[in-house]
Write an enzyme that holds these catalytic residues in place. Structure first.
Site, PDB file in Angstrom:
ATOM      1  CG  HIS A 119      -1.733   1.042   1.636  1.00  0.00           C
ATOM      2  ND1 HIS A 119      -1.616   2.256   1.855  1.00  0.00           N
ATOM      3  CD2 HIS A 119      -2.953   1.009   1.246  1.00  0.00           C
ATOM      4  CE1 HIS A 119      -2.672   3.410   2.163  1.00  0.00           C
ATOM      5  NE2 HIS A 119      -3.675   1.847   1.049  1.00  0.00           N
ATOM      6  CG  ASP A 195       0.322  -2.934   5.865  1.00  0.00           C
ATOM      7  OD1 ASP A 195      -0.348  -2.339   7.092  1.00  0.00           O
ATOM      8  OD2 ASP A 195       0.534  -2.014   5.001  1.00  0.00           O
ATOM      9  CD  GLN A 198      -7.016  -4.246   3.960  1.00  0.00           C
ATOM     10  OE1 GLN A 198      -7.707  -5.275   4.441  1.00  0.00           O
ATOM     11  NE2 GLN A 198      -7.156  -3.599   3.115  1.00  0.00           N
ATOM     12  CE  LYS A 221      -7.646  -0.521   5.501  1.00  0.00           C
ATOM     13  NZ  LYS A 221      -8.117   0.312   4.791  1.00  0.00           N
ATOM     14  CB  CYS A 361      -4.033   3.321  -2.091  1.00  0.00           C
ATOM     15  SG  CYS A 361      -4.283   4.227  -1.360  1.00  0.00           S
TER      16      CYS A 361
HETATM   17  N1  PMP Z   1      -2.001  -0.638   4.418  1.00  0.00           N
HETATM   18  C1  PMP Z   1      -3.031  -1.898   4.165  1.00  0.00           C
HETATM   19  C2  PMP Z   1      -2.625  -3.312   3.275  1.00  0.00           C
HETATM   20  C3  PMP Z   1      -4.015  -1.396   3.797  1.00  0.00           C
HETATM   21  O1  PMP Z   1      -5.065  -1.528   3.018  1.00  0.00           O
HETATM   22  C4  PMP Z   1      -4.578  -0.110   4.231  1.00  0.00           C
HETATM   23  C5  PMP Z   1      -5.763   1.065   4.301  1.00  0.00           C
HETATM   24  N2  PMP Z   1      -6.710   0.876   2.749  1.00  0.00           N
HETATM   25  C6  PMP Z   1      -3.460   0.918   4.825  1.00  0.00           C
HETATM   26  C7  PMP Z   1      -2.320   0.685   5.401  1.00  0.00           C
HETATM   27  C8  PMP Z   1      -4.116   2.039   5.383  1.00  0.00           C
HETATM   28  O2  PMP Z   1      -4.583   2.194   6.507  1.00  0.00           O
HETATM   29  P1  PMP Z   1      -5.711   3.786   7.047  1.00  0.00           P
HETATM   30  O3  PMP Z   1      -5.233   4.249   6.406  1.00  0.00           O
HETATM   31  O4  PMP Z   1      -6.074   3.233   8.198  1.00  0.00           O
HETATM   32  O5  PMP Z   1      -4.063   4.206   7.610  1.00  0.00           O
END
Ligand code: PMP
Length: 403
Positions: A119, A195, A198, A221, A361
């Protein structure tokens, strides 16, 4: 039992474009059960006060609940101590904080290894560190829709100081073998950053078992509110790490010329924190525990096993990610031949089915996959086989409509 939990989520009980809502955008954010919503309201109705500083009853109650939430998080991820659990705004903030630590220790001859499926929040902060320190940022690529472990072994060397990888990809849905990767990283003396945005909502995470040095995730999430997340870090590393923000709450003494820092974890929590958010995240953890993480994982497995063969039968539908369903979480990125994913998502919305479309993203990944965008359906524990059927039906209708 899990088929009957939609009633706990008021937002799911609504009609969208004349159809009952089928919410399949859980990788973006999840819905909140009544128990989480009522904890938020109750907190503001009965306990609202600033934490740590007060001696009056409400301040003590708010502090006790805020710190109880930290203990719930600790137990949830099996950290050794609450000193290792920092409340942040979410995964993005957590990963940015880790890169401040990287700033502290990296030099121009060092290397950082991440993967092409990351991401943006696990790419851009590392690019910034690389730029600031002169360190080299290296990418691990894919094989069969999964991390290429041979490439990973080749890229991690004694020059590597940080390896930062998603536990589960938000596009490919693939579950990465973090424990194995951490072992490789540690053999070369590198720190393992995970990270967990997910994975944490969907499967049992044990930071000690994974041997992660840092582990980041977001409350929203996993049925908690937005604006609250967690950075786990091993105590000895957080001891070495400088605070990221400065001000109230995080100090021990402030003199005219300098200041000293308070102890972990508060050294990192400058200013008034998201008290209600943390307490509500604790309530989300209670709710998840009441269902059981193994049961949640199993339920999502069943949905994937049920829906994947049906999707594979659709002519002109491209699926991304691992071929082996056992390696996949509840995220399914797809494209329909000849259609822009935004049109697909809009058409599905007309059928009441909420999916996301875009680059998720993860622009470097989509560039690598040679597609500008995909549609993405992502499941959570409240989804059902009927939701899967509705998705398939809506995709078939969309195909027919545009042909
Ligand atoms: N890493 C991953 C794999 C994600 O899916 C996301 C959210 N789409 C993020 C980081 C970022 O999370 P946040 O927007 O809650 O900071």
């Amino acid at each position: 039992m899990l088929d009957n939990i939609k009633k706990d989520f008021p937002v799911l009980n609504q009609i969208v474009n004349d159809e009952p809502l089928v919410y399949l955008d859980n990788a973006a954010t999840t819905q909140k059960p009544l128990s989480v919503l009522s904890v938020l309201i109750d907190y503001y109705k009965t306990d609202n006060a600033n934490v740590h500083r007060g001696v009056h009853t409400l301040a003590e109650r708010a502090t006790a609940k805020y710190e109880a939430a930290r203990e719930k998080v600790r137990a949830f991820i099996n950290a050794k101590s609450t000193k290792e659990v920092l409340f942040t705004r979410g995964t993005t903030t957590s990963l940015n904080w880790v890169t401040r630590f990287a700033d502290q220790i990296l030099s121009a001859t060092d290397e950082i290894v991440i993967s092409i499926m990351e991401h943006h929040s696990n790419i851009v902060p590392w690019q910034q560190v690389a730029e600031a320190t002169g360190a080299t940022l290296k990418f691990v690529y894919l094989k069969d829709g999964m991390l290429d472990m041979d490439d990973l072994r080749a890229k991690i060397t004694d020059k590597t100081k940080f390896v930062s990888i998603a536990h589960v990809s938000n596009v490919l849905g693939v579950i990465n073998p973090i424990k194995e990767i951490a072992e490789i990283a540690h053999t070369h003396g590198a720190y393992m950053v995970v990270d967990g945005a997910q994975s944490t909502p969907h499967m049992k995470v044990d930071v000690q078992e994974l041997d992660a040095d840092f582990f980041a995730f977001s409350g929203h999430k996993m049925m908690g509110p937005t604006g609250i997340g967690v950075l786990y870090g091993k105590e000895e590393l957080l001891m070495q790490m400088n605070p990221v923000e400065f001000g109230g709450e995080m100090i021990d003494f402030v003199y005219e010329s300098h200041s000293t820092w308070t102890e972990l974890p508060w050294k990192f929590e400058a200013g008034t924190p998201n008290i209600a958010g943390a307490i509500a995240l604790g309530a989300a953890i209670d709710y998840i525990n009441s269902l059981g993480l193994d049961e949640i994982h199993q339920h999502e497995r069943e949905l994937i096993d049920y829906v994947m063969p049906k999707l594979l039968e659709i002519d002109g539908l491209t699926l991304y990610g691992p071929v082996d369903n056992a390696k996949r979480s509840g995220v399914i990125a797809f494209n329909l031949e000849g259609l822009h994913p935004h049109d697909v998502a809009t058409a599905l919305d007309m059928e009441g089915v909420a999916v996301r479309a875009g680059h998720h993203c993860a622009q470097p990944l989509l560039h690598y996959l040679d597609t500008p965008a995909t549609a993405r359906a992502s499941f959570y524990v409240y989804n059902t086989k009927e939701d899967c059927d509705k998705l398939v039906e809506a995709i078939l209708k969309t195909k027919e409509f545009f042909s």
